[in-house]
Write an enzyme that holds these catalytic residues in place. Structure first.
Site, PDB file in Angstrom:
ATOM      1  N   ASP A 494       0.807  -1.217   0.000  1.00 40.23           N
ATOM      2  CA  ASP A 494       0.000   0.000   0.000  1.00 40.23           C
ATOM      3  C   ASP A 494       0.837   1.262   0.000  1.00 40.23           C
ATOM      4  OD1 ASP A 494      -2.712  -0.853   0.219  1.00 40.23           O
ATOM      5  OD2 ASP A 494      -2.247  -1.585   2.223  1.00 40.23           O
TER       6      ASP A 494
HETATM    7  C1  BGC Z   1       0.235   1.235   6.217  1.00 41.55           C
HETATM    8  C2  BGC Z   1      -0.123  -0.018   5.481  1.00 41.55           C
HETATM    9  C3  BGC Z   1      -1.601  -0.088   5.308  1.00 41.55           C
HETATM   10  C4  BGC Z   1      -2.098   1.182   4.633  1.00 41.55           C
HETATM   11  C5  BGC Z   1      -3.571   1.208   4.399  1.00 41.55           C
HETATM   12  C6  BGC Z   1      -0.355   2.426   5.540  1.00 41.55           C
HETATM   13  O1  BGC Z   1      -0.106   3.573   6.294  1.00 41.55           O
HETATM   14  O2  BGC Z   1       1.622   1.357   6.338  1.00 41.55           O
HETATM   15  O3  BGC Z   1       0.376  -1.134   6.158  1.00 41.55           O
HETATM   16  O4  BGC Z   1      -1.939  -1.185   4.550  1.00 41.55           O
HETATM   17  O5  BGC Z   1      -1.723   2.309   5.367  1.00 41.55           O
HETATM   18  O6  BGC Z   1      -4.302   1.312   5.560  1.00 41.55           O
HETATM   19  C1  NOJ Z   2      -1.507  -3.913   5.446  1.00 41.06           C
HETATM   20  C2  NOJ Z   2      -2.665  -4.097   4.563  1.00 41.06           C
HETATM   21  O1  NOJ Z   2      -3.752  -4.613   5.291  1.00 41.06           O
HETATM   22  C3  NOJ Z   2      -2.355  -5.037   3.452  1.00 41.06           C
HETATM   23  O2  NOJ Z   2      -3.446  -5.096   2.584  1.00 41.06           O
HETATM   24  C4  NOJ Z   2      -1.111  -4.594   2.729  1.00 41.06           C
HETATM   25  O3  NOJ Z   2      -0.830  -5.516   1.742  1.00 41.06           O
HETATM   26  C5  NOJ Z   2       0.053  -4.439   3.673  1.00 41.06           C
HETATM   27  N1  NOJ Z   2      -0.316  -3.538   4.706  1.00 41.06           N
HETATM   28  C6  NOJ Z   2       1.315  -3.941   2.987  1.00 41.06           C
HETATM   29  O4  NOJ Z   2       1.263  -2.603   2.682  1.00 41.06           O
END
Ligand code: BGC
Ligand code: NOJ
Length: 828
Positions: A494
């Site tokens: 993400d």
């Molecule tokens: C986090 C991710 C997460 C994303 C969406 C980001 O700030 O680092 O792990 O999946 O937000 O919520």
């Molecule tokens: C947490 C999110 O829930 C997941 O969908 C994503 O793949 C990882 N973060 C990595 O960014």
């Protein structure tokens, strides 16, 4: 340093100090009603949706962190204490918390009085039962009092913690005998209520928080009513309604008393919301009266210790049976306790809650993630395939007819979340993987014909097979200049946001797209993801396998050609000599390449590329695995990228906003460690696979709990990487795709017990030192007792296999028609 121990026989983790390095929690409930409960009884409850149906209140970012929950206070002649130590924090003479499968027992002892509280959510029941057993272990008669307390949330947890100007005037309760009802907004637009009851007479109560605490200057650590041993019998009118029961108890030496409290939730049909009569003993400020029939029935169900014992026995039975589906006995206890108990337990929790509610996920931010829920199914599907099927249909129904998907949906409404939208490039592929996993587990090919709508055609007749087709071609139809999939807003990571270019604080990296890409349709048509390419070549064959199986040979060949082409494109444009690059950014520059100054190598594409055998003929697989070992491996696991980013790269987005060593910027992101474990096992390097497995598997971190901080019985999303000052420190425990993927890694890749379309494949890749292992696997109605022997101490390679004494060619056990079967495998 440890703060407890595993009690494998009882499937419990026993915590023997309340001062764990972080709240160590458990989840109660696995259907509609859920509770989070920490080792000091902090936490909260909700019905189905942690945001829209929050039952009890929880304060975010609180200090101390774990404050608020359902507490019992004992006032024993002026000594005030809690069985779980907090919030009063009177030193206890004895303390223990046992987190088990769907229940938690917290036990405290002070001055000869013991309080044992068992918390659980019974099966098919929308409430938390709390059984308190008070025992006088002293030689004198004890006169003391016990107060309960739960603070209601005014249903919508987001609104509850922001909209004070309204909410301080809406709170409503009713009191009848020993039951306190929470009925805020019930008169008008709600048809649901909550209640808190105890199965005995009470000597007082409180329903207004400030009255219970005594003043706005008191906290949960010093409620004035408890200290004065005198409830104020308050009746909430707005402000913050609570439910507290007051009970005086006398116990002779050796005597015990059991009190059963229930915190429940019920809904009434629209035409049965109100009772026609007002009972004489009812306290209310309203002209209308709540219809309490459902609550009465729920209270009746668990109002004696015998009924509670039966409810607990049923819960244990449920879990024993869920955990009997797959069971192993290996040379390593820690592996056994992860596989047989805790990893499977966590898989149920992640399946139920996706990433919504934990001590790191507020429950108000994210509903069910599309990619998350699909991956959760991979680790859960063997437990209850029918529930996985239902979930698959819910998820697929949020997909759009061009194959794109809403990234998240609310569990209560099952509708895609428009605030987040779609265009995450990896989303559709996970559904191919999860549907395939479901078919492999259940043999239910019928799901392909199930009628599943698209979000943009809710009344249309569409099948699940069509969903798989548009998922596959969504990738094929959205390729960039090198023939690799467009990265869009983000892929699995993400935080790699190649179309964002954000320079303004507060813009969400996941939803903000730079205006320069708006005209192009919302994202760069240059930025490409090598990760999605590798995921495509890994998942694509499952789609091809499905097509072949149902006799669609032409479509299968067409899809296979796309996979082959993608592999070629990856080798031509995304293999960097010793590993695969991560992406091309919006300038068309390589990301995750030797040519980069920082972030030269990323973990994500490597595992799937290796398992897809991209460039295997030129040794790309082994070179890649060796590079991972060389650049990403460290004491506590594999970091996500290396070197960590030390500056903000506007063209990469959120990843470069994290200090090095945390989260997606070179943290040990345990989720994708699993992909490398799988790849090492796939490549036949069982020792390496096991080394990586044991670095992050919770049971292996138990001894260093003081460093690791989070629960030693469940995975967290992240462990501080080698660049972090808190190297080795776990964060974001419980709700992570790590649970499912490590279940897959250990059970299907290392132990090698892998459901396949036509049978159960057994192809282990284990540490050479192991003499073998045994496993029991229930699969499509039959039970397989599997014995793996490793006389020559190899990592991988099935030399021979027998089924009930008869030789089997290859390593796939055919589907048997019920019964119990002996499978023997010799490696060599
Ligand atoms: C986090 C991710 C997460 C994303 C969406 C980001 O700030 O680092 O792990 O999946 O937000 O919520
Ligand atoms: C947490 C999110 O829930 C997941 O969908 C994503 O793949 C990882 N973060 C990595 O960014």
């Amino acid at each position: 340093m440890k703060f407890g121990y595993f009690d494998d026989a009882n499937k419990e983790y026993v915590i023997n100090s309340p001062k764990t390095p972080y709240p160590w929690i458990n989840y109660l409930g696995n259907q509609g009603f859920f509770s989070l409960i920490s080792n000091t009884a902090g936490g909260y409850c909700f019905y189905k949706d942690a945001r829209l149906r929050r039952i009890t209140r929880y304060r975010y970012n609180n200090v101390p962190i774990d404050m608020g929950g359902r507490y019992f206070y004992i006032n024993d002649n002026g000594t005030v204490w809690n069985p779980g130590w907090s919030p009063v924090k009177t030193e206890l003479d004895e303390y223990q918390c046992r987190h088990g499968m769907g229940y938690t027992v917290i036990e405290g002892k002070k001055n000869g009085l013991k309080a044992e509280v068992t918390f659980f959510v019974p099966q098919n029941y929308d409430g938390e039962v709390q059984q308190v057993v008070l025992t006088n272990e002293s030689n004198e008669t004890k006169n003391f009092s016990i107060f309960s307390i739960a603070e209601w949330c005014l249903w919508d947890a987001q609104d509850d913690c922001t909209n004070f100007q309204r909410n301080f005037s809406t709170g409503r309760v009713e009191i009848e005998g020993s039951t306190i009802y929470h009925v805020t907004e019930y008169r008008d637009r709600r048809n649901h209520y909550a209640f808190y009851t105890v199965n005995d007479t009470i000597d007082g109560y409180d329903t207004d928080r400030d009255a219970f605490l005594g003043s706005i200057y008191n906290g949960w650590n010093n409620p004035a009513t408890v200290e004065a041993d005198k409830p104020s019998n308050s009746f909430a009118d707005g402000w913050s309604p609570v439910a507290s029961h007051y009970k005086k108890v006398t116990l002779a030496p050796g005597e015990s008393k059991t009190l059963i409290y229930i915190l429940g939730y019920a809904e009434n049909p629209q035409d049965k919301k109100f009772a026609s009569e007002k009972p004489a003993n009812l306290l209310t400020r309203e002209a209308w009266v709540l219809n309490k029939e459902k609550a009465y029935a729920m209270i009746e169900k668990y109002n004696t210790p015998e009924k509670v014992a039966a409810g607990l026995a049923e819960l244990r039975e449920t879990w024993n049976s869920l955990l009997s589906i797959f069971n192993v006995h290996t040379p390593d206890d820690k592996v056994d306790r992860m596989v047989n108990i805790w990893n499977q337990y966590q898989c149920m929790v992640t399946f139920n809650l996706s990433r919504s509610a934990s001590y790191f996920e507020s429950g108000i931010g994210r509903g069910m993630g599309f990619r998350d829920s699909n991956q959760d199914i991979l680790g859960f599907v063997h437990q209850i395939p029918e529930r996985a099927r239902e979930r698959l249909i819910d998820i697929a129904s949020t997909q759009l007819s061009d194959g794109g998907c809403y990234h998240q949906y609310q569990p209560l409404t099952k509708k895609g979340n428009a605030d987040i939208g779609g265009d995450f490039s990896d989303d559709p592929l996970w559904m191919i993987l999860s549907v395939a996993a479901y078919i492999k587990e259940s043999g239910d090919w019928g799901i392909l014909d199930a009628n599943v709508p698209f979000d943009d055609d809710p009344n249309g007749q569409h099948t699940m097979l069509e969903h798989l087709n548009v998922s596959f071609y969504h990738i094929v139809n959205n390729l960039g200049p090198h023939g690799l999939p467009l990265a869009m807003r983000a892929d699995w990571n993400d935080c790699i946001n190649l179309s964002c270019f954000s320079d303004t604080p507060g813009e969400s990296f996941q939803t903000y797209t730079n205006p320069k890409f708006k005209a192009e349709g919302g994202y760069s048509k240059i930025a490409e993801s090598a990760f999605v390419a590798a995921l495509f070549t890994y998942t694509g064959p499952a789609y091809v396998g499905i097509l072949k199986h149902i006799g669609k040979a032409d479509e299968a060949a067409k899809a296979q050609a796309e996979i082959d082409k993608m592999k070629k494109n990856v080798m031509e444009s995304a293999f960097d000599g010793d590993w695969f690059i991560r992406a091309y950014d919006a300038y068309g520059e390589k990301m995750g390449s030797k040519e980069c100054e920082e972030g030269k190598i990323f973990i994500e594409p490597q595992g799937f590329a290796v398992m897809s055998e991209i460039g295997k003929e030129v040794g790309a697989d082994i070179k890649t695995l060796n590079s991972i070992d060389k650049y990403l491996n460290c004491e506590f696991g594999l970091v996500l990228n290396n070197p960590a980013f030390t500056k903000y790269y506007i063209q990469y987005g959120e990843i470069s906003t994290y200090p090095g060593g945390y989260k997606e910027n070179a943290g040990i992101f345990t989720h994708n460690n699993a992909w490398i474990i799988c790849a090492e096992a796939y490549a036949g390097r069982g020792d390496k696979a096991f080394e990586y497995y044991s670095k992050i598997a919770p049971a292996f971190t138990e001894e260093t709990s003081d460093i690791h901080k989070t629960e030693p019985y469940v995975y967290g999303q992240m462990i501080g990487g080698k660049d972090a000052s808190n190297f080795g420190q776990g964060k974001n425990s419980w709700l992570t795709g790590t649970a499912a993927w490590n279940m897959v890694a250990i059970s299907q890749y290392i132990l090698g017990v892998q459901p396949d379309f036509d049978g159960l494949k057994v192809d282990p890749s284990i540490p050479a030192a192991w003499d073998g292992f045994t496993a029991v696997r229930k699969f499509r109605g039959a039970t397989y007792n599997i014995t793996v022997k490793n006389p020559n101490h190899v990592n991988k390679g099935v030399k021979s296999m027998t089924l009930d004494g008869n030789a089997v060619q290859g390593c796939v056990v055919p589907v048997c028609d019920g019964g119990t079967h002996e499978v023997e495998i010799v490696l060599g």
